[in-house]
Motif scaffolding. Sequence first.
Motif, PDB file in Angstrom:
ATOM      1  N   MET A  12       4.044   2.777  -1.010  1.00 55.87           N
ATOM      2  CA  MET A  12       5.159   2.493  -1.887  1.00 55.87           C
ATOM      3  C   MET A  12       6.424   3.061  -1.272  1.00 55.87           C
ATOM      4  O   MET A  12       6.495   4.229  -0.936  1.00 55.87           O
ATOM      5  CB  MET A  12       4.909   3.119  -3.245  1.00 55.87           C
ATOM      6  CG  MET A  12       3.777   2.453  -3.961  1.00 55.87           C
ATOM      7  SD  MET A  12       3.488   3.251  -5.522  1.00 55.87           S
ATOM      8  CE  MET A  12       2.836   4.811  -4.993  1.00 55.87           C
ATOM      9  N   ALA A  71      -3.702   4.548  -6.735  1.00 54.42           N
ATOM     10  CA  ALA A  71      -2.948   5.600  -7.413  1.00 54.42           C
ATOM     11  C   ALA A  71      -3.027   5.528  -8.933  1.00 54.42           C
ATOM     12  O   ALA A  71      -2.300   6.233  -9.607  1.00 54.42           O
ATOM     13  CB  ALA A  71      -1.491   5.555  -6.966  1.00 54.42           C
ATOM     14  N   SER A 116       1.402   7.115 -10.281  1.00 54.94           N
ATOM     15  CA  SER A 116       0.676   6.018 -10.924  1.00 54.94           C
ATOM     16  C   SER A 116       1.614   5.140 -11.745  1.00 54.94           C
ATOM     17  O   SER A 116       1.440   3.920 -11.782  1.00 54.94           O
ATOM     18  CB  SER A 116      -0.466   6.557 -11.784  1.00 54.94           C
ATOM     19  OG  SER A 116      -0.016   7.567 -12.621  1.00 54.94           O
ATOM     20  N   ARG A 122      -7.420   9.184  -1.663  1.00 53.28           N
ATOM     21  CA  ARG A 122      -6.618   8.013  -1.973  1.00 53.28           C
ATOM     22  C   ARG A 122      -6.392   7.189  -0.708  1.00 53.28           C
ATOM     23  O   ARG A 122      -5.872   7.667   0.284  1.00 53.28           O
ATOM     24  CB  ARG A 122      -5.283   8.468  -2.556  1.00 53.28           C
ATOM     25  CG  ARG A 122      -4.328   7.342  -2.803  1.00 53.28           C
ATOM     26  CD  ARG A 122      -3.095   7.823  -3.515  1.00 53.28           C
ATOM     27  NE  ARG A 122      -3.427   8.169  -4.898  1.00 53.28           N
ATOM     28  CZ  ARG A 122      -2.588   8.809  -5.707  1.00 53.28           C
ATOM     29  NH1 ARG A 122      -1.434   9.205  -5.260  1.00 53.28           N
ATOM     30  NH2 ARG A 122      -2.942   9.072  -6.948  1.00 53.28           N
ATOM     31  N   GLN A 173       0.832  -1.198   0.000  1.00 54.59           N
ATOM     32  CA  GLN A 173       0.000   0.000   0.000  1.00 54.59           C
ATOM     33  C   GLN A 173       0.868   1.250   0.000  1.00 54.59           C
ATOM     34  O   GLN A 173       0.661   2.174  -0.767  1.00 54.59           O
ATOM     35  CB  GLN A 173      -0.877  -0.020   1.249  1.00 54.59           C
ATOM     36  CG  GLN A 173      -1.676   1.240   1.459  1.00 54.59           C
ATOM     37  CD  GLN A 173      -2.476   1.166   2.748  1.00 54.59           C
ATOM     38  OE1 GLN A 173      -2.254   0.318   3.594  1.00 54.59           O
ATOM     39  NE2 GLN A 173      -3.427   2.051   2.887  1.00 54.59           N
ATOM     40  N   GLN A 230       3.212   2.879  -9.302  1.00 55.70           N
ATOM     41  CA  GLN A 230       2.269   1.859  -8.842  1.00 55.70           C
ATOM     42  C   GLN A 230       2.128   0.752  -9.892  1.00 55.70           C
ATOM     43  O   GLN A 230       2.104  -0.425  -9.562  1.00 55.70           O
ATOM     44  CB  GLN A 230       0.918   2.501  -8.538  1.00 55.70           C
ATOM     45  CG  GLN A 230      -0.108   1.528  -8.021  1.00 55.70           C
ATOM     46  CD  GLN A 230       0.190   1.083  -6.595  1.00 55.70           C
ATOM     47  OE1 GLN A 230       0.333   1.883  -5.696  1.00 55.70           O
ATOM     48  NE2 GLN A 230       0.288  -0.207  -6.400  1.00 55.70           N
ATOM     49  N   ASP A 239       1.580  12.526  -3.245  1.00 56.72           N
ATOM     50  CA  ASP A 239       2.548  11.544  -2.755  1.00 56.72           C
ATOM     51  C   ASP A 239       2.805  11.787  -1.279  1.00 56.72           C
ATOM     52  O   ASP A 239       3.618  12.600  -0.878  1.00 56.72           O
ATOM     53  CB  ASP A 239       3.855  11.642  -3.555  1.00 56.72           C
ATOM     54  CG  ASP A 239       4.787  10.477  -3.278  1.00 56.72           C
ATOM     55  OD1 ASP A 239       4.630   9.828  -2.220  1.00 56.72           O
ATOM     56  OD2 ASP A 239       5.651  10.201  -4.118  1.00 56.72           O
ATOM     57  N   GLU A 241       5.036  -1.512  -9.675  1.00 55.28           N
ATOM     58  CA  GLU A 241       4.941  -2.417  -8.526  1.00 55.28           C
ATOM     59  C   GLU A 241       4.056  -3.606  -8.853  1.00 55.28           C
ATOM     60  O   GLU A 241       4.347  -4.737  -8.503  1.00 55.28           O
ATOM     61  CB  GLU A 241       4.365  -1.674  -7.313  1.00 55.28           C
ATOM     62  CG  GLU A 241       5.298  -0.634  -6.723  1.00 55.28           C
ATOM     63  CD  GLU A 241       6.573  -1.254  -6.181  1.00 55.28           C
ATOM     64  OE1 GLU A 241       6.472  -2.270  -5.468  1.00 55.28           O
ATOM     65  OE2 GLU A 241       7.662  -0.747  -6.487  1.00 55.28           O
ATOM     66  N   PRO A 297      -4.060  -1.687  -4.687  1.00 57.58           N
ATOM     67  CA  PRO A 297      -3.249  -1.488  -5.892  1.00 57.58           C
ATOM     68  C   PRO A 297      -3.782  -0.371  -6.773  1.00 57.58           C
ATOM     69  O   PRO A 297      -3.041   0.210  -7.544  1.00 57.58           O
ATOM     70  CB  PRO A 297      -3.359  -2.830  -6.612  1.00 57.58           C
ATOM     71  CG  PRO A 297      -4.667  -3.383  -6.172  1.00 57.58           C
ATOM     72  CD  PRO A 297      -4.826  -2.939  -4.759  1.00 57.58           C
TER      73      PRO A 297
END
Lengths: 334, 503
Positions: free
Chosen positions: B90, B173, B147, B426, B88, B150, B338, B153, B170
Amino acid sequence: MQIKGNFWSTFKKRYSIYLVLLALSIVCSFANENFFTANNLTNISRQLAVTTILAFGETMLIIAGMLDLSAGSVLALSGVFGVSAYKATGSIMIAVLVAILTGVICNIINAGMISTFKAPPFIATLAMLTMARGVALLYTKGQNILKLDKLTILGQGSIGIIPIPIIFLVVVGIFTWYILNHTKLGRSLYAVGGNKEAAVASGINVPKVLYTVFIINGVLVGLAGILFMSRVNAGLPNGAVNYEFTALTAAIIGGTSFSGGIGTAGGTLAGAFIVGFLDNIMNLTGVDSYMQQIVRGAIIALAVIYDIYTKNRKTKAMLGKQDDADKTKVVKAS
Amino acid sequence: MKGDIKLRVSKIEKSFPGVKALDKIDFAVTKGTVHVLCGENGAGKSTLMKIINGIYQPDGGQIFIDEKPVKISNPIQARNLGISMIFQEMNYVPEMTVEENIFLGNLPVNKFGMVDWKKVRRHTEELLKAEGLPYSPTTLLKDLTVSDIQMLEIIKAISYKSDIIIMDEPTSAITLKEVHKLFEKIGQLKARGVSIIYISHKLDEIFQIADDITVFRDGTVVESHPKEELDIETVIALMVGRKLTNTYPKEEIELGEDILKVENFSSQNVYDNINFHVKSGEIVGFAGLMGAGRTEVMRSLFGLDPKSSGVVKIKGKEVNIKNVRQSIENGMVMLSEDRRRYGIIPMRSVKENTTLSYLKKVFYGFFLHSKVENDIVSNMFKRMKVKTPTIETPIASLSGGNQQKVLLAKWMIRNPDILILDEPTRGIDVGAKFEIYKLMTDLAREGKSVIMVSSELPELIGMCDRIYVMAKGNITGEIARKDFSQELIMKYATGNLTISGVK
Ligand SMILES: Nc1ncnc2c1ncn2[C@@H]1O[C@H](COP(=O)(O)OP(=O)(O)OP(=O)(O)O)[C@@H](O)[C@H]1O
Ligand SMILES: [Mg+2]
């Protein structure tokens, strides 16, 4: 799901360094009957005053994610200039001011390299370390300035029964505590060291914070310079070599984290005394001086490992790793 | 075989100082299915996942894989057991390149024991190409948007070929397009027999993708059912323990004068000739696909990045904002998208994080006024329902949603005239979302202006008076509330329609 704070774990976190200091003084008192005497303790404090004043400066810098490797050299330069000013004018006041001014100018240059030209603090202050020592030697042609007459009162005199260096030590300590806990600057130091980009995005004037903390450091280094010269009754361009490391050691042992954002004035004071007591007890019990260096080095290593270990534990905890020491029974509150 | 239980946890317990995060959790995932976890911020979802991934050790309980008890001491062991996880929060190194990030901890070595960078490059290029991602293996992470990172990831976690993939929010973002791509991926993974644990606060998404749904509340499992037995209202009620009737507390408010006016705002290669205005009492949305330049415009406006030209007027007066301080002084604040990089000071307390925006409110005379500070913080936390053990708790140990609320609280104490919210909801649960929407409505009613950048069209449509749509660094459309529709927004966002085409 809100629970009563865990008393013991916060207590441990906040006060463990003082407990270590207490334990150490008890051990020292038993190890040698001369340790716990007014005379010896006053002596230790008098010797510690100079490096501890530096350590307070380093503490504020490290909290902000900075550091000052030039402290010892700048101390010598400030001291030498201060002493010369005294020789020329006969005024203690002017000597002190010149020393402080020298410290401040060197540290404005440090701040400039770091904040304005984006040099890493390590490199910038390393450059200053070399330059300041060079200037001190050039100015004195490598000769010591002798016979400081009345100026020695700063380093050797007392008010009542309290030695003047200790008074300076206490004042600087309180000043550091005050800055860190009671000023916007202090809060900003923690924020800048903790996450610079977030500090910027919260409206903190980061360059101003960095310049200010370096200027304060300059004042402390200059003050330490004149105290040092006055205590040894000479202007020594070659004096105080590696003092920054003693200062950094005190700060690290006192729990200041090299990754920034964490540290206290009280911790550093305790750290300085832990180092001072150890040195002293090793002298009293006749430990070989080479051996002493090894012990001192080992202690730095231990302190750093401890810092990294606890920090890892914390980041792990933030990422979600096990935190054994803090594993606690929890009471569910309604 | 379908129907077999792949992963099961039994009586899992976990405490942190001051919090019992998990209390005797029982939970099982069937092979080849998607099991969704939902629950309020701080319910313990991420904590359970981190236990399954070996990051935390449980205080009690047992994990079973294929019904065999296992002990997972670290993420590498978890990976060897076929478990991978998308986090969750990052945790990326901004200076790292895309390829380094993808192969982090997994670098291939040649027979001399040296890293085989050629192989790394080749694999990364293949992977990026296969996923249709437009950047190169050597791009630095700090140059990517949240994004993008993300998506990386997600791709990374899938590339490990695990049997169990944990996805902790997931999609918080990424935009709709990427969400579709992810769902396709999940479909393929399921067909391959992979089990997926999926955490999200987006309920419509949950119902699209779930086979089973488990609801968490305060560290316990409330209920666990196949999707067919549940509907959105029931899930919400289970999560928050009460019925929420109205998702978007929008009020029609009489609009006032222009508070903010932006003209010919440009920055080379980032955005071009941006014009917009926001009235007093108005909530204005910014929609667009990822990389459209919305965040960049807002960052320049707020003084975080330089602009190259343009005029900004606040309350009719031209202002020249060069840094965040000047923006704050002009009554304009921004919540960054962020959270980790531009938001929290991780090791400092939630209290310090909150008052950081307004130090002179608590440091005056010669001292810190602790009581004033505690009151300001406690009152704001109460109003915003921030959940924290104490106000001295380091912000990093709060759940993601509560960190977000603290950051919002940081700006709320400034009582700003213009509030720019970049992806404000978010990672926030339905209850908290509702509170943030209500806060926006309250602010609008007080005559303040709110700008909301969001990738969630329903919330833009639900809350805004007007929506600007951006594509490729330009404003391509402006839509009034009466004309709102997802289709129209998407048309502008994909560049299939421009403002001149309609007006
Ligand atoms: N490392 C930690 N140290 C202390 N407390 C923690 C830590 N990690 C989580 N917690 C606490 O445990 C509880 C559960 O947190 P968790 O992150 O699992 O919630 P979550 O359900 O994932 O919430 P969100 O939806 O906001 O992500 C919270 O009260 C949180 O503050
Ligand atoms: Mg979570």
